[in-house]
Design an enzyme around this catalytic site. Structure first.
Site, PDB file in Angstrom:
ATOM      1  N   ASP A  97       0.846  -1.190   0.000  1.00 44.20           N
ATOM      2  CA  ASP A  97       0.000   0.000   0.000  1.00 44.20           C
ATOM      3  C   ASP A  97       0.880   1.239   0.000  1.00 44.20           C
ATOM      4  O   ASP A  97       2.096   1.158   0.209  1.00 44.20           O
ATOM      5  CB  ASP A  97      -0.894   0.017   1.248  1.00 44.20           C
ATOM      6  CG  ASP A  97      -1.946  -1.070   1.217  1.00 44.20           C
ATOM      7  OD1 ASP A  97      -2.378  -1.429   0.111  1.00 44.20           O
ATOM      8  OD2 ASP A  97      -2.320  -1.566   2.287  1.00 44.20           O
ATOM      9  N   ASP A 125      -4.456  -3.185   5.078  1.00 42.85           N
ATOM     10  CA  ASP A 125      -4.916  -2.650   6.359  1.00 42.85           C
ATOM     11  C   ASP A 125      -6.427  -2.658   6.510  1.00 42.85           C
ATOM     12  O   ASP A 125      -6.939  -2.454   7.598  1.00 42.85           O
ATOM     13  CB  ASP A 125      -4.386  -1.231   6.577  1.00 42.85           C
ATOM     14  CG  ASP A 125      -4.770  -0.285   5.437  1.00 42.85           C
ATOM     15  OD1 ASP A 125      -5.597  -0.673   4.593  1.00 42.85           O
ATOM     16  OD2 ASP A 125      -4.229   0.839   5.393  1.00 42.85           O
ATOM     17  N   ASP A 159      -9.203  -6.026   2.381  1.00 40.93           N
ATOM     18  CA  ASP A 159      -7.906  -6.582   1.975  1.00 40.93           C
ATOM     19  C   ASP A 159      -7.749  -8.037   2.402  1.00 40.93           C
ATOM     20  O   ASP A 159      -6.788  -8.697   2.003  1.00 40.93           O
ATOM     21  CB  ASP A 159      -6.760  -5.760   2.588  1.00 40.93           C
ATOM     22  CG  ASP A 159      -6.596  -4.405   1.931  1.00 40.93           C
ATOM     23  OD1 ASP A 159      -6.835  -4.316   0.714  1.00 40.93           O
ATOM     24  OD2 ASP A 159      -6.237  -3.447   2.628  1.00 40.93           O
TER      25      ASP A 159
END
Length: 1014
Positions: free
Chosen positions: A443, A740, A744
């Site tokens: 990310d 997070d 996901d």
């Protein structure tokens, strides 16, 4: 209204919390309550006058009174019934009690301010309702692991041999001298069992500790009118908990208020459908479930063992530790080596028995040991026991019991050190799998960046008002922006007093926007909320990347719609915009292009661009078109210091970094270039940058063809991340993924290594991951990669060290046994060697810290052979040298040193041990010629070498303990000199090149050719 939080009938004491003044109805109830319970207690004492036992306090003794604001209506509920509210999900019972508000009031919880949260109130609630912890099965003690160690077949065989040796030794030589052999075996076995048991016990405790740390998630509650983060273990009955998407429900409770709340109850019911929770038909929230959508506040009614989750978790055994793939492979290797040793030992047994009964074996006087009709049964038994002991020594020297211990020590040490390096291992196999990672999908926000967001740009229409300030903006536009920011948010603003600082809570983006609105636009959040009523909310999610709110003004009654989110997403919903002077303008082609240029300009500066839009309507639903753009803000989130170096280190290690972000393509490219993920010139035209929707719309063949070229995926959804992971795995990559959010979870589970974020990560993400990055920093991800390679490298070092000992000892003992009928080392001596190479060797080599040279090599494939050609080269050289030296001493040592047979055997034993000590240095580096590099940093290695030499000297000095004789200083010098030759041999042999193709692959090719011919 009266609340009873503590009651102990056995002691005739009551703890009452009475609001002052108490109503006359409350006084009457109080008197009735005291009469009933005191009379019951008195009857109990009358029935049991001689009972000295104090009755155990039961949870059902805790009572709660709910006053329904009626002079004659008082409903009492005990703790058992309170706990059953959520378990039974009885809505009618809630209504009979006066509703959720009445239950909250009885728990002395203010719906807006929460509980007071002071220490006295906190402890009082824990005493009355329990703590939010679960009973676990008792942890396995040290004795359990000792018993497990005794179940090892090799240990049982050795114990039998020790007992026989002790018995026959005492019989032949008396108790004063005959106990040495058997006693020394028992001592050596005690040391092996003690070390292995303590190691397994320590690892079990470490897993238990990590389990507690992993379960200690932070929960947002309201206490004393302020939002604050507390540990899930500190949640008490009466707490008002704030829930948002991805949160774990920390305890059983009831819905107070919120919007669009949907909960995933699959962990409790097994059903995958999301359940809507609301105030009317289903106000029940069950601990352990996950918030799938929306946000809300809940009042906690049951905690810990009084919840359904607590009952379930208390029956789950968390002590089971899975075997990692590397451990499975090593067990197979150990089994194979053990079978070879067993075959050789059996062969030696047959040969020695044949030599004995064919009168080939001679005694000290040169006479045959066995003479038919002369040798007594006792002589034959003693001889056979000696032969079995020799064969058993072969087996002992072959069994590589240190391999499993080395893996255990390495992984335990690795987990402990990784914890201090901001990485908490949830799944043991991830430690080693990470060393084989070829691709890391990461990310952006909070991982590559600091996640310290601040609004640095403000545009209204085509006008930048960053420098001029809000004073140059129309009041109407500012009022609409304040209204949208205050009510379309999951964050909050707290200020203790008029002169104190503001405290902002929520996600980093929400805090940045709230801070800007309060400090720059002078927004009063509480005042804005008082003026309006929220009718509908659509919470932010990763697919739409926006959130909306429908509200009605309390004063004039018009309905307003506010949207906030990714600039291009919100812009697509708008048909007009305000300029700074408040003039409404149409979003025609030219105006749209100008605003798009503004968005792209901020994105090119690595800013996250957020848009605000508004619409006044008569509809009672959230509309998504015909909106008016109010303004744009650019939020700065700078790259983390050191992230570029970490990315470069990964690239150097042959690991590809791919950034997957929800930001627009311009922001994504700017951040990726700054971090070193993209090189100059890499963009959409080269296939290095794509948007999620584009990647999603590729055919499966196109995705597989292009996935390896992609460095950045912008405007991606969690489904796009999952697609990328699947494609990379199909291409043969070992994939690590950071995540997070709740959405996901599929990608984290699909990946070979799932890395969740410890700060921004939701409970669902953490539960789906293998490793939790505690500081959300990509630098820690690179550190995990180094540790993964370190685990594999340390295991290889120990395998090289142990196989060298095994090969040398096996060949030498076999040759000696077959040729002369004797083995080089006694059982006690061989057990000491095993202790050196198993336990102490594992401790010394398994605790090497990772070095940067590990990042200079390509990833090791998961199917690559454990023993490389380089290791075979090193093993062959050292084992050949040791065999040559030991056999020379065996056959010619007495004449070379002019010593007796007993002293020569001691020389052989001492030389063999010192060869292993010096070779332990060689094992520190598999390829590098300088094996002493960094040795001063590993104090444990130096300490173990020192202890080994000291104990060896003591064993030689004690004579009888290991069946040794004392050596002169000259003989010690000769032994040390012979052992030290291992160093120059190790240095020279590293110049010999080896092929990259594994040596056993050639054998497979030859076998295939042979099979094809036949």
């Amino acid at each position: 209204m009266t609340t009873i939080l503590d009651l102990d009938c056995g002691q005739f004491t009551l703890s009452l919390s009475l609001p002052s003044p108490v109503s006359k109805y409350g006084t009457k109830w109080q008197q009735a309550f005291l009469q009933i319970y005191c009379s019951r207690a008195f009857q109990f004492q009358c029935k049991h006058p001689h009972s000295k036992a104090v009755p155990v306090k039961s949870p059902s003794f805790t009572a709660i009174t709910i006053d329904n604001n009626s002079p004659n209506s008082t409903v009492s509920i005990d703790l058992a019934e309170l706990n059953s509210l959520v378990k039974e999900k009885d809505v009618d019972r809630i209504h009979k009690l006066g509703g959720v508000e009445a239950v909250a009031s009885s728990l002395e919880a203010n719906l807006s301010a929460g509980i007071s949260g002071d220490p006295e109130d906190f402890s009082r609630r824990q005493r009355a309702f329990g703590s939010n912890t679960y009973k676990k099965p008792p942890a396995k003690g040290l004795l359990y692991f000792v018993v497990e160690a005794f179940k090892d077949l090799a240990i049982l065989i050795l114990l039998g041999c020790a007992a026989l040796s002790l018995g026959f030794g005492i019989k032949e030589n008396g108790i004063s001298d005959g106990w040495y052999d058997g006693g020394s075996i028992f001592v050596a076995l005690f040391l092996i069992i003690a070390v292995s048991s303590h190691s397994n016990f320590t690892r079990s405790r470490q897993f238990e500790k990590l389990s507690r740390v992993g379960g200690n998630i932070q929960i947002e509650v309201i206490r004393n009118s302020r939002r604050q983060q507390v540990s899930i273990f500190d949640i008490v009955v009466g707490d008002v908990v704030c829930l948002k998407i991805g949160d774990q429900v920390p305890a059983d409770g009831l819905f107070l208020n919120g919007h669009s709340l949907h909960v995933d109850e699959s962990s409790m019911t097994g059903e995958g459908d999301h359940v809507e929770v609301n105030q009317s038909s289903n106000p029940f929230l069950v601990s352990g479930t996950e918030v799938a959508d929306g946000h809300a506040r809940m009042i906690v009614t049951s905690v810990g063992m009084n919840t359904m989750w607590g009952e379930m978790m208390s029956s789950v055994n968390h002590d089971e530790i899975e075997q990692t793939p590397l451990q499975v492979r090593l067990n197979k290797l150990t089994s194979l080596i053990g079978k070879v040793g067993l075959a050789v030992a059996f062969l030696v047994l047959v040969v020695l028995l044949a030599r004995y009964f064919t009168r080939t074996t001679k005694d000290e006087n040169g006479n045959p040991e066995f003479v038919r009709g002369v040798s007594t049964a006792g002589d034959i038994v003693n001889a056979v026991v000696g032969i079995v002991s020799a064969a058993e020594t072969i087996l002992v020297v072959t069994l590589p019991e240190g391999l499993p211990l080395a893996v255990t020590l390495t992984l335990a040490y690795c987990m402990k050190r990784m914890m201090s390096d901001q990485a908490m291992v949830r799944k043991l196999s991830a430690c080693e799998t990470m060393g084989s990672a070829t691709t890391i999908c990461t990310d952006k926000t909070g991982t590559l960046t600091l996640n310290q967001m601040k609004v640095t740009k403000f545009w209204v229409g085509e006008d930048s008002v960053t420098d001029t300030g809000s004073s140059s903006v129309s009041k109407r536009v500012l009022d609409s922006i304040r209204q949208g920011v205050a009510l379309n948010t999951t964050g909050s603003v707290f200020r203790a007093s008029s002169g104190s600082e503001f405290k902002f809570s929520g996600s980093p983006t929400e805090k940045a926007i709230l801070s800007w609105a309060v400090l720059e636009l002078n927004m009063d959040m509480e005042e804005e909320k008082k003026k309006r009523t929220i009718l509908q909310v659509e919470a932010f999610n990763s697919q739409k990347k926006r959130s909306g709110v429908l509200l009605r003004s309390n004063a004039d009654g018009p309905i307003h719609i506010h949207w906030k989110g990714a600039a291009e997403m919100v812009l697509a919903m708008c048909s007009s915009y305000y300029d700074a002077s408040g003039v409404l303008r149409g979003l025609d082609g030219e105006g749209m292009k100008e605003i798009e240029n503004v968005i792209q300009g901020m994105a090119a500066m690595s800013l996250r661009c957020i848009a605000f839009a508004h619409k006044e309507t008569s509809q009672t639903r959230l509309e998504e078109d015909g909106l008016t753009l109010l303004g744009l803000v650019g939020i700065e989130d700078p790259c983390r210091p050191g992230v570029k170096g970490a990315v470069e280190a990964c690239h150097q290690a042959g690991v590809t970094i791919k950034m997957i972000t929800g930001d627009n393509v311009f922001t994504a490219k700017a951040i990726a270039t700054e971090c070193g993920i993209l090189s100059l010139g890499e963009d959409e035209s080269t296939g290095a940058v794509v948007e999620g929707v584009e990647f999603r719309n590729y055919t499966p063949e196109e995705r597989l063809a292009k996935v390896e070229k992609i460095g950045v995926m912008a405007r991606s959804s969690p489904f796009d991340k999952l697609l990328m992971v699947q494609c990379l795995k199909q291409k043969g990559h070992v994939v690590a993924v950071t995540g997070d959010g709740t959405n996901d979870a599929p990608a984290l589970k699909e990946a070979d290594i799932g890395l969740s974020m410890g700060i921004q990560g939701t409970g669902v993400a953490k539960e789906s991951s293998d490793i939790v990055i505690l500081d959300d920093n990509f630098g820690s991800v690179a550190t995990v990669l180094r540790w993964g390679r370190c685990v594999y490298n340390n295991i290889q070092k120990f395998i090289q060290f142990q196989l060298t000992v095994n090969v040398a000892a096996l060949v030498v003992n076999f040759v000696a046994a077959v040729s002369s009928g004797d083995v080089l080392l006694t059982t006690a001596q061989q057990l000491w060697v095993n202790l050196i190479m198993d336990t102490l060797g594992a401790l010394a080599l398994a605790t090497e810290r990772p070095t940067w040279e590990l990042m200079e090599k390509p990833p090791v494939g998961q199917t690559a052979p454990l023993i490389t050609n380089i290791m075979w080269r090193n093993i062959a050289a050292q084992a050949a040298y040791q065999m040559a030296v030991l056999l020379t001493l065996q056959f010619w040592g007495e004449s070379i040193f002019n010593v007796s047979y007993e002293v020569n055997q001691t020389l052989i034993f001492n030389t063999f041990v010192l060869c292993q000590v010096f070779n332990e240095f060689n094992a520190r580096k598999l390829e590098k010629k300088n094996v002493f590099e960094g040795i001063h940093q590993n104090k444990l290695f130096i300490g173990i070498i020192f202890i080994t030499i000291v104990v060896q000297a003591v064993m030689i000095f004690l004579k009888g303990f290991a069946d040794t004789e004392r050596l002169t200083w000259g003989q010690w010098g000769a032994c040390i000199g012979i052992g030290a030759v291992s160093w120059p041999i190790g240095f020279i042999v590293r110049f010999i090149p080896v092929p990259e193709t594994p040596i056993f692959s050639y054998l497979k090719v030859l076998r295939k050719k042979f099979m094809s011919k036949n």
